[in-house]
Design a protein around this motif. Structure first.
Motif, PDB file in Angstrom:
ATOM      1  N   SER A 229       0.787  -1.116   0.189  1.00  6.93           N
ATOM      2  CA  SER A 229       0.082  -0.069   0.137  1.00  6.93           C
ATOM      3  C   SER A 229       0.876   1.193   0.026  1.00  6.93           C
ATOM      4  O   SER A 229       1.872   1.068   0.488  1.00  6.93           O
ATOM      5  N   ASP A 230       0.310   2.384  -0.337  1.00  8.38           N
ATOM      6  CA  ASP A 230       0.984   3.544  -0.679  1.00  8.38           C
ATOM      7  C   ASP A 230       0.535   4.413   0.600  1.00  8.38           C
ATOM      8  O   ASP A 230       0.630   5.761   0.620  1.00  8.38           O
ATOM      9  N   ASN A 231      -0.457   3.963   1.636  1.00  8.24           N
ATOM     10  CA  ASN A 231      -1.123   4.964   2.452  1.00  8.24           C
ATOM     11  C   ASN A 231      -0.101   5.010   3.611  1.00  8.24           C
ATOM     12  O   ASN A 231       0.611   4.196   4.119  1.00  8.24           O
ATOM     13  N   LEU A 232       0.014   6.287   4.066  1.00  9.92           N
ATOM     14  CA  LEU A 232       1.023   6.545   5.129  1.00  9.92           C
ATOM     15  C   LEU A 232       0.691   6.034   6.508  1.00  9.92           C
ATOM     16  O   LEU A 232       1.730   5.671   7.279  1.00  9.92           O
ATOM     17  N   ASP A 233      -0.477   5.687   6.608  1.00 10.68           N
ATOM     18  CA  ASP A 233      -0.901   5.081   7.916  1.00 10.68           C
ATOM     19  C   ASP A 233      -0.640   3.636   7.779  1.00 10.68           C
ATOM     20  O   ASP A 233      -0.813   2.966   9.027  1.00 10.68           O
ATOM     21  N   LYS A 234      -0.216   3.022   6.907  1.00 13.28           N
ATOM     22  CA  LYS A 234      -0.154   1.493   6.632  1.00 13.28           C
ATOM     23  C   LYS A 234       1.414   1.019   6.187  1.00 13.28           C
ATOM     24  O   LYS A 234       1.550  -0.036   6.128  1.00 13.28           O
ATOM     25  N   ILE A 235       2.362   2.094   6.264  1.00 14.22           N
ATOM     26  CA  ILE A 235       3.611   1.613   5.609  1.00 14.22           C
ATOM     27  C   ILE A 235       4.643   1.834   6.676  1.00 14.22           C
ATOM     28  O   ILE A 235       5.828   2.176   6.385  1.00 14.22           O
ATOM     29  N   GLY A 236       4.357   1.999   7.819  1.00 13.36           N
ATOM     30  CA  GLY A 236       5.231   2.127   9.051  1.00 13.36           C
ATOM     31  C   GLY A 236       6.449   0.901   8.871  1.00 13.36           C
ATOM     32  O   GLY A 236       6.182  -0.198   8.541  1.00 13.36           O
ATOM     33  N   GLY A 237       7.591   1.315   9.244  1.00 15.34           N
ATOM     34  CA  GLY A 237       8.733   0.592   9.389  1.00 15.34           C
ATOM     35  C   GLY A 237       9.402   0.053   8.124  1.00 15.34           C
ATOM     36  O   GLY A 237      10.039  -0.807   7.970  1.00 15.34           O
ATOM     37  N   LEU A 238       9.097   0.825   6.800  1.00 13.94           N
ATOM     38  CA  LEU A 238       9.562   0.668   5.642  1.00 13.94           C
ATOM     39  C   LEU A 238      11.066   0.893   5.532  1.00 13.94           C
ATOM     40  O   LEU A 238      11.750   0.247   4.873  1.00 13.94           O
ATOM     41  N   LEU A 239      11.522   1.752   6.405  1.00 14.49           N
ATOM     42  CA  LEU A 239      13.110   2.137   6.644  1.00 14.49           C
ATOM     43  C   LEU A 239      13.812   0.874   6.898  1.00 14.49           C
ATOM     44  O   LEU A 239      14.739   0.543   6.137  1.00 14.49           O
ATOM     45  N   ARG A 240      13.249  -0.008   7.692  1.00 13.64           N
ATOM     46  CA  ARG A 240      14.006  -1.033   8.084  1.00 13.64           C
ATOM     47  C   ARG A 240      13.893  -1.950   7.013  1.00 13.64           C
ATOM     48  O   ARG A 240      14.841  -3.005   6.786  1.00 13.64           O
ATOM     49  N   ARG A 241      12.837  -2.256   6.410  1.00 12.27           N
ATOM     50  CA  ARG A 241      12.653  -3.315   5.142  1.00 12.27           C
ATOM     51  C   ARG A 241      13.401  -2.829   4.000  1.00 12.27           C
ATOM     52  O   ARG A 241      13.820  -3.886   3.292  1.00 12.27           O
ATOM     53  N   ALA A 242      13.456  -1.610   3.751  1.00  8.82           N
ATOM     54  CA  ALA A 242      13.916  -1.251   2.331  1.00  8.82           C
ATOM     55  C   ALA A 242      14.624   0.163   2.524  1.00  8.82           C
ATOM     56  O   ALA A 242      14.359   1.226   2.139  1.00  8.82           O
ATOM     57  N   PRO A 243      15.800   0.078   3.072  1.00  8.48           N
ATOM     58  CA  PRO A 243      16.613   1.083   3.549  1.00  8.48           C
ATOM     59  C   PRO A 243      16.973   1.991   2.184  1.00  8.48           C
ATOM     60  O   PRO A 243      17.077   3.395   2.295  1.00  8.48           O
ATOM     61  N   TRP A 244      17.436   1.173   1.380  1.00  9.69           N
ATOM     62  CA  TRP A 244      18.023   1.718   0.006  1.00  9.69           C
ATOM     63  C   TRP A 244      16.926   2.699  -0.797  1.00  9.69           C
ATOM     64  O   TRP A 244      17.070   3.658  -1.288  1.00  9.69           O
ATOM     65  N   LEU A 245      15.676   1.864  -0.615  1.00 10.70           N
ATOM     66  CA  LEU A 245      14.353   2.718  -1.414  1.00 10.70           C
ATOM     67  C   LEU A 245      14.253   4.031  -0.343  1.00 10.70           C
ATOM     68  O   LEU A 245      13.958   5.093  -1.192  1.00 10.70           O
ATOM     69  N   ALA A 246      14.242   3.901   1.080  1.00 11.08           N
ATOM     70  CA  ALA A 246      13.798   4.996   1.763  1.00 11.08           C
ATOM     71  C   ALA A 246      15.059   6.192   1.543  1.00 11.08           C
ATOM     72  O   ALA A 246      14.659   7.369   1.465  1.00 11.08           O
ATOM     73  N   THR A 247      16.076   5.794   1.237  1.00  9.48           N
ATOM     74  CA  THR A 247      17.356   6.725   1.087  1.00  9.48           C
ATOM     75  C   THR A 247      17.117   7.514  -0.306  1.00  9.48           C
ATOM     76  O   THR A 247      17.224   8.618  -0.441  1.00  9.48           O
ATOM     77  N   LEU A 248      16.716   6.845  -1.410  1.00 12.22           N
ATOM     78  CA  LEU A 248      16.426   7.271  -2.688  1.00 12.22           C
ATOM     79  C   LEU A 248      15.353   8.331  -2.782  1.00 12.22           C
ATOM     80  O   LEU A 248      15.313   9.380  -3.111  1.00 12.22           O
ATOM     81  N   PHE A 249      14.145   7.985  -1.847  1.00 12.24           N
ATOM     82  CA  PHE A 249      12.932   8.722  -1.773  1.00 12.24           C
ATOM     83  C   PHE A 249      13.398  10.084  -1.212  1.00 12.24           C
ATOM     84  O   PHE A 249      12.913  11.113  -1.344  1.00 12.24           O
ATOM     85  N   LEU A 250      14.226   9.749   0.205  1.00 11.74           N
ATOM     86  CA  LEU A 250      14.613  11.157   0.847  1.00 11.74           C
ATOM     87  C   LEU A 250      15.366  11.992   0.033  1.00 11.74           C
ATOM     88  O   LEU A 250      15.264  13.130   0.150  1.00 11.74           O
TER      89      LEU A 250
END
Length: 280
Positions: A229-250
């Motif tokens: 999902s891309d709902n902000l209320d349902k994607i908590g903890g994504l940084l731990r599961r996909a750190p590279w994706l979080a870095t690219l988005f940041l």
């Protein structure tokens, strides 16, 4: 081509928005053809270099001014400026990630490019046109920037936030276009440099936004793949599961926000500098 791409991986919401998108584009294209016919009837040419020569020679008929003003509606709808943005927020979030990345990087930016070609390069030297068009563009730019951000804040899904935020970024492009309009003959060197700076800032911001918005929408698609999902209320903890994706988005998000030394900072800095120089 965009109509055909709307039919890829179709869903019911996507089909529903495709009808709206096609209808609005057909209306815009019809109005454009009518304006082109009226201009040809008044000027005897549609060659952009010939029209620029006519305008610079001060030979633009007064009857052409309403037609030129109507082109704001034609290209403003393509660019999604206020108040012609209503098609974009409900459309982009329904598309598959690769297609919406392409659309976000190209469609509204093509409209902004055409606004530069038409209102800065072609009709920008006509005083009668600039007196009408420049205030309209500057007011639309301010409202577009402000309301686009408010709309993004009210959303809770990544794609809807990014889609509405496109509108806010269009406001910066429109600001540079409005500041860059007007004849340079008789102006001081500083005033000419201000107009040049404004147009250069708009062009740089268009290129920056093409790359960054495309990256963010592609990252948004990957977020939905990872989290379901891309709902902000349902994607908590994504940084731990996909750190590279979080870095690219940041990184892309910080560039969009204008944090130095990323590209968004230089685009906004140039436009703000041109605005203060224009006011002084």
């Amino acid at each position: 081509a965009s109509y055909a791409m709307f039919m890829v991986s179709t869903s019911k919401p996507q089909i529903r928005q495709a009808y709206k998108y096609i209808l609005l584009n057909l209306l815009g294209s019809t109005l454009f053809v009518m304006c082109a016919g009226w201009l040809y009837g008044q000027l005897g040419t549609l060659n952009m270099a010939d029209i620029t020569r006519i305008v610079m020679a001060g030979e633009l008929p007064t009857e052409c001014i309403p037609v030129v003003a109507m082109l704001i509606i034609v290209f403003g709808g393509k660019t999604a400026i206020f108040p012609l943005w209503y098609w974009l927020p409900d459309t982009y979030h329904t598309l598959p990630a690769p297609i919406v990345g392409l659309f976000a990087g190209l469609l509204t930016k093509v409209g902004a490019y055409v606004l530069i070609r038409v209102f800065v390069m072609m009709f920008g030297s006509a005083l009668e046109v600039t007196e009408v068009v420049t205030p309209v563009l500057l007011v639309c730019a301010a409202v577009t920037m402000f309301l686009g951000v408010l709309g993004a804040v009210s959303m809770h899904t990544v794609r809807r936030i990014l889609a509405i935020h496109i509108i806010s970024q269009v406001g910066y492009m429109l600001l540079g276009i409005g500041l860059g309009m007007g004849a340079v003959a008789g102006l001081t060197q500083a005033e000419v440099e201000t107009k040049t700076l404004a147009v250069a800032g708009a062009i740089f911001f268009i290129i920056h936004n093409m790359v960054v918005k495309c990256c963010l929408f592609l990252c948004g698609g990957l977020i939905q793949e990872h989290a379901g999902s891309d709902n902000l209320d349902k994607i908590g903890g994504l940084l731990r599961r996909a750190p590279w994706l979080a870095t690219l988005f940041l990184i892309a998000a910080l560039s969009l926000a204008g944090l130095p030394p990323l590209s968004g900072f230089f685009g906004k800095f140039v436009l703000i500098q041109a605005t203060f120089q224009y006011q002084s």
